[in-house]
Design a protein around this motif. Structure first.
Motif, PDB file in Angstrom:
ATOM      1  N   ARG A 451      -3.176  -8.212 -16.474  1.00  0.00           N
ATOM      2  CA  ARG A 451      -4.372  -7.388 -16.636  1.00  0.00           C
ATOM      3  C   ARG A 451      -4.086  -6.216 -17.579  1.00  0.00           C
ATOM      4  O   ARG A 451      -2.934  -5.873 -17.829  1.00  0.00           O
ATOM      5  CB  ARG A 451      -4.847  -6.871 -15.282  1.00  0.00           C
ATOM      6  CG  ARG A 451      -5.398  -7.950 -14.365  1.00  0.00           C
ATOM      7  CD  ARG A 451      -5.823  -7.362 -13.018  1.00  0.00           C
ATOM      8  NE  ARG A 451      -4.684  -6.824 -12.278  1.00  0.00           N
ATOM      9  CZ  ARG A 451      -4.792  -6.103 -11.155  1.00  0.00           C
ATOM     10  NH1 ARG A 451      -6.007  -5.833 -10.679  1.00  0.00           N
ATOM     11  NH2 ARG A 451      -3.717  -5.672 -10.528  1.00  0.00           N
ATOM     12  N   THR A 525     -18.722  -9.659 -18.829  1.00  0.00           N
ATOM     13  CA  THR A 525     -18.750 -11.116 -18.791  1.00  0.00           C
ATOM     14  C   THR A 525     -20.085 -11.603 -19.324  1.00  0.00           C
ATOM     15  O   THR A 525     -21.041 -10.834 -19.484  1.00  0.00           O
ATOM     16  CB  THR A 525     -18.572 -11.629 -17.357  1.00  0.00           C
ATOM     17  OG1 THR A 525     -19.701 -11.210 -16.572  1.00  0.00           O
ATOM     18  CG2 THR A 525     -17.282 -11.092 -16.736  1.00  0.00           C
ATOM     19  N   THR A 593     -13.144 -11.108 -26.650  1.00  0.00           N
ATOM     20  CA  THR A 593     -11.772 -11.216 -26.143  1.00  0.00           C
ATOM     21  C   THR A 593     -11.246 -12.646 -26.112  1.00  0.00           C
ATOM     22  O   THR A 593     -10.033 -12.855 -26.104  1.00  0.00           O
ATOM     23  CB  THR A 593     -11.679 -10.614 -24.732  1.00  0.00           C
ATOM     24  OG1 THR A 593     -12.546 -11.341 -23.849  1.00  0.00           O
ATOM     25  CG2 THR A 593     -12.081  -9.149 -24.755  1.00  0.00           C
ATOM     26  N   ALA A 630      -5.683 -15.681 -16.897  1.00  0.00           N
ATOM     27  CA  ALA A 630      -6.978 -15.116 -17.302  1.00  0.00           C
ATOM     28  C   ALA A 630      -6.821 -14.207 -18.515  1.00  0.00           C
ATOM     29  O   ALA A 630      -7.702 -14.135 -19.371  1.00  0.00           O
ATOM     30  CB  ALA A 630      -7.608 -14.349 -16.143  1.00  0.00           C
ATOM     31  N   ASN A 631      -5.690 -13.495 -18.596  1.00  0.00           N
ATOM     32  CA  ASN A 631      -5.412 -12.594 -19.714  1.00  0.00           C
ATOM     33  C   ASN A 631      -4.108 -13.003 -20.376  1.00  0.00           C
ATOM     34  O   ASN A 631      -3.144 -13.388 -19.703  1.00  0.00           O
ATOM     35  CB  ASN A 631      -5.279 -11.146 -19.220  1.00  0.00           C
ATOM     36  CG  ASN A 631      -6.533 -10.633 -18.542  1.00  0.00           C
ATOM     37  OD1 ASN A 631      -7.455 -10.198 -19.203  1.00  0.00           O
ATOM     38  ND2 ASN A 631      -6.554 -10.686 -17.212  1.00  0.00           N
ATOM     39  N   THR A 645      -8.491 -13.094 -23.659  1.00  0.00           N
ATOM     40  CA  THR A 645      -8.824 -13.670 -22.362  1.00  0.00           C
ATOM     41  C   THR A 645      -9.105 -15.154 -22.522  1.00  0.00           C
ATOM     42  O   THR A 645      -9.551 -15.611 -23.579  1.00  0.00           O
ATOM     43  CB  THR A 645     -10.054 -12.994 -21.733  1.00  0.00           C
ATOM     44  OG1 THR A 645     -11.168 -13.136 -22.626  1.00  0.00           O
ATOM     45  CG2 THR A 645      -9.801 -11.522 -21.468  1.00  0.00           C
ATOM     46  N   ARG A 646      -8.865 -15.901 -21.455  1.00  0.00           N
ATOM     47  CA  ARG A 646      -9.136 -17.341 -21.508  1.00  0.00           C
ATOM     48  C   ARG A 646     -10.631 -17.600 -21.530  1.00  0.00           C
ATOM     49  O   ARG A 646     -11.130 -18.425 -22.290  1.00  0.00           O
ATOM     50  CB  ARG A 646      -8.491 -18.037 -20.306  1.00  0.00           C
ATOM     51  CG  ARG A 646      -8.571 -19.562 -20.369  1.00  0.00           C
ATOM     52  CD  ARG A 646      -7.899 -20.187 -19.183  1.00  0.00           C
ATOM     53  NE  ARG A 646      -8.522 -19.763 -17.926  1.00  0.00           N
ATOM     54  CZ  ARG A 646      -8.160 -20.192 -16.726  1.00  0.00           C
ATOM     55  NH1 ARG A 646      -7.146 -21.029 -16.599  1.00  0.00           N
ATOM     56  NH2 ARG A 646      -8.771 -19.764 -15.637  1.00  0.00           N
ATOM     57  N   SER A 649     -15.276 -12.752 -22.743  1.00  0.00           N
ATOM     58  CA  SER A 649     -15.796 -11.456 -22.315  1.00  0.00           C
ATOM     59  C   SER A 649     -15.897 -10.603 -23.568  1.00  0.00           C
ATOM     60  O   SER A 649     -15.339 -10.953 -24.616  1.00  0.00           O
ATOM     61  CB  SER A 649     -14.914 -10.802 -21.245  1.00  0.00           C
ATOM     62  OG  SER A 649     -13.683 -10.386 -21.791  1.00  0.00           O
TER      63      SER A 649
END
Length: 694
Positions: A451, A525, A593, A630-631, A645-646, A649
């Motif tokens: 994160r 998001t 992202t 996720a990141n 990010t996957r 966002s």
């Protein structure tokens, strides 16, 4: 937006030299006196309070409670604008003389007060009044509602009847009227005689033939002709005539606020085309309870408009500006900046005319912030007085002197914001950096779990360690240090994480605390953006947002957004601020992202998130590992690190606060600090205008 360097974009742009700007400001200012029927300093302005806008006017209160330390003068305003006053002491309550429901009639004050409190729980339009009754008793009445028709009042009466008040009946504005009395005391004496016959009575205020105030007794509160005839039969017709609708004010004794049988306030009811006028009996200042108990200069006009109570504060234009200027600009700022704001505010108010049907302006940001006498400060009063009558014009016409908090380095062309060109509202550079003075720097950091977020500079300390890629690291200095989503403390927003003292974090970038000049918002998001867009797009967009790009106007503000390759259909570009989660301005770049282009074997490229296949990375040992975090973080060929990010966002890195058109308030402060006077400031931000007396 892909193809635009975010690192060298708006958020990271180096500060430019302002020497060319200062040279352009070396101009001759001509003060012009234009002929006018009424000088600006002599004009009054009508400010709508408690207006429910945007949209057609509706009221937000069924009653206005006015008071002043030395009492009030309450009168009837004539078409000529003059008011004929009656005597008054204490607070004055104003409501409409329309259709209501009489929930309860009783000679027992305690029972009436209990009913009032119960009805008050479900209705803001409720009154506890009294009038003379039979046998020298007082008749207490609880009335509810402000209804446009008798049918609505009957429906309400039926509802209250089923709710525990079986005697509830509809009440209306149809009444019988006595002959006129020259004093209120004589009218009160006659009222007692009619009230002794068991009917509701009021006092009526009328303008007599000589132009002075006279008083009548009003008998009954009927909703139709049949009801009025029943009143006539009950009291006898001698000395009574049918009251003309809307011929004056109706006065009742009200106990809603006093809460005792022995004391009351005056409740004035207005109907038809009648306008009530309320002025302070002594020193200036009238308090309006329903508007946060604020105190205002001037007087109050109250009337019925669109079947609702309209509350208008009318006062001299410069007295209005006494409260507007400090509400729009800090009074501690340089005098020339305050003068520029005063002229801009004056011109704006005059330009708007009667924009709100029965008012020139309203007291919110839809016009200019106006909170009354409590906001007045000596420095801003002096700025208003020093520029009294001064306005800005283009081609001998008042201009729309729009202003905003900060232009973020460049003002907007009007077309970028509302889609239409205005000759005097064009893009100019603006020195808005002063809002950053004294603010903390923040570090955007990556945590061990992937994160990322922001930590304020005083909560971190440098260390010698670096990451395997050679990136700098820092150590957390205090327990429970918050990692914020953006470089700003937001008490209502949950931190990304809370770190223990000694935790090592990787530094991604350093930036100033978000402020009117530079800011960060997000990440949002797709679902969050779609929710924010609801009701703001002309054509709804419901697909999951995978990519989001922008097209920019001359000042770098977004004039078009493209989601998944589709242009978002919007009325005008400034709406993007609210559509994208409440951004401070439209001068931003977008950090998508999940938007990444990978270079594979043989020069092949893969674009994410358009390509939805899994991503694998090859480690030092040659083994491929699927990227499922996720990141993640990408180090490009030039050594710059980017947080990715996957799933898509969107972060917004921007400049400025507000629409950005016209005067930048932070820019005006900077120009004043550099020694430029208010006329030069105005003529810089409004192109090719003249400043002079109206």
């Amino acid at each position: 937006m892909r193809g635009r360097s975010d690192a060298a974009g708006l958020a990271g742009r180096p500060r430019r030299s302002w020497l060319p700007l200062w040279l352009s400001l070396c101009l001759v200012v001509t003060v012009i006196a234009w002929p006018s029927q009424a000088a600006a300093e002599d004009r009054s302005i009508r400010v709508g309070l408690l207006f429910n806008l945007p949209g057609k006017y509706t009221a937000t209160t069924p009653v206005a409670t006015l008071s002043s330390p030395q009492g009030l003068r309450v009168g009837i305003r004539q078409p000529s604008g003059e008011a004929v006053y009656g005597t008054h002491a204490g607070a004055a309550r104003i409501a409409l003389h329309d259709y209501k429901t009489t929930v309860l009639q009783t000679t027992d004050f305690a029972a009436a007060q209990a009913a009032y409190k119960r009805v008050r729980e479900s209705s803001a339009a409720v009154w506890l009044t009294s009038s003379p009754g039979a046998g020298n008793a007082r008749l207490y009445e609880v009335t509810e509602g402000s209804y446009a028709t008798a049918a609505e009042a009957r429906t309400a009466a039926e509802r209250w009847s089923k709710g525990g008040y079986p005697q509830a009946v509809a009440a209306g504005p149809l009444q019988l009227e006595s002959t006129a009395y020259d004093t209120l005391a004589k009218a009160r004496e006659a009222q007692s005689a009619y009230g002794g016959k068991g009917v509701s009575t009021d006092i009526g205020l009328r303008v007599g033939a000589s132009g002075s105030m006279v008083y009548v007794v009003l008998v009954g509160r009927a909703v139709d002709a049949a009801g009025l005839e029943s009143v006539r039969q009950a009291v006898g017709a001698e000395g009574l005539a049918t009251a003309a609708a809307g011929s004056g004010l109706v006065l009742r004794e009200e106990h809603s606020l006093t809460g005792t049988a022995g004391s009351s306030d005056s409740l004035y009811l207005i109907g038809g085309a009648v306008k009530a006028w309320v002025a302070a009996a002594g020193s200036p200042g009238i308090q309006l309870t329903e508007r946060s108990a604020r105190t205002y200069r001037g007087g109050f006009e109250l009337s019925s408009f669109n079947n609702r109570l309209a509350v208008i504060n009318e006062l001299p234009l410069d007295h209005y500006l006494y409260a507007v200027v400090p509400a729009e600009m800090p009074a501690s700022w340089p005098a020339e900046a305050l003068k520029a704001q005063a002229v801009a505010a004056r011109t704006y108010a005059l330009f708007k005319g009667t924009s709100f049907e029965i008012a020139d302006v309203v007291d919110t940001e839809l016009s200019q912030v106006y909170r009354g006498m409590a906001d007045e400060v000596a420095a801003t009063n002096q700025a208003v007085d020093a520029t009294s009558g001064m306005v800005a014009k283009s081609n001998d016409k008042l201009i729309e002197t729009l202003f905003s908090s900060s232009a973020g380095g460049a003002t907007a062309n009007a077309e970028e914001i509302w889609g239409n060109q205005v000759p005097y509202l064009v893009t100019v550079s603006s020195p808005d950096e002063a809002s950053e003075a004294g603010l903390y720097s923040w570090y955007r950091v990556a945590l061990a779990d992937g994160r990322n977020g922001y930590i304020r500079e005083d909560l971190l300390e440098p260390v010698a360690e670096t990451t395997a890629a050679g990136l700098p690291m820092m150590r957390v200095k205090e327990e429970q240090t918050n990692v914020r989503p953006i470089p700003l403390i937001q008490d209502a927003v949950e931190p990304v994480a809370r770190l223990s003292r000694g935790t090592l974090v990787t530094v991604l970038e350093q930036t100033v605390q978000s402020n009117p000049n530079r800011w960060v918002r997000g990440p949002f998001t797709s679902a969050e953006l779609l929710t924010s867009m609801q009701g703001k797009l002309l054509t709804p967009f419901t697909a999951t947002i995978r990519t989001l790009e922008a097209e920019f106007g001359p000042s770098g503000r977004a004039v078009q957004l493209i989601a998944n390759g589709t242009r978002l259909d919007i009325r005008y570009p400034d709406t993007f601020r609210s559509a994208l989660g409440g951004l401070p301005s439209t001068r931003f770049v977008i950090d998508e992202t999940a938007r990444v282009t990978y270079l594979g074997a043989g020069g092949a490229t893969v674009d994410k998130p358009s390509d939805t296949s899994a991503t694998a990375v090859i480690g030092a040992g040659g083994q491929a590992v699927t990227l499922d975090s996720a990141n993640y973080y990408i180090l490009d060929g030039s050594g710059e690190l980017r947080a990715a990010t996957r799933e898509p966002s969107f972060r917004f890195i921007g400049r400025g606060n507000g629409h950005g058109v016209g005067l930048s308030q932070w820019g005006a402060r900077a120009l004043a600090d550099q020694g430029y006077d208010y006329q030069q400031i105005l003529q810089y931000y409004y192109t090719n205008v003249t400043i002079g007396k109206e």
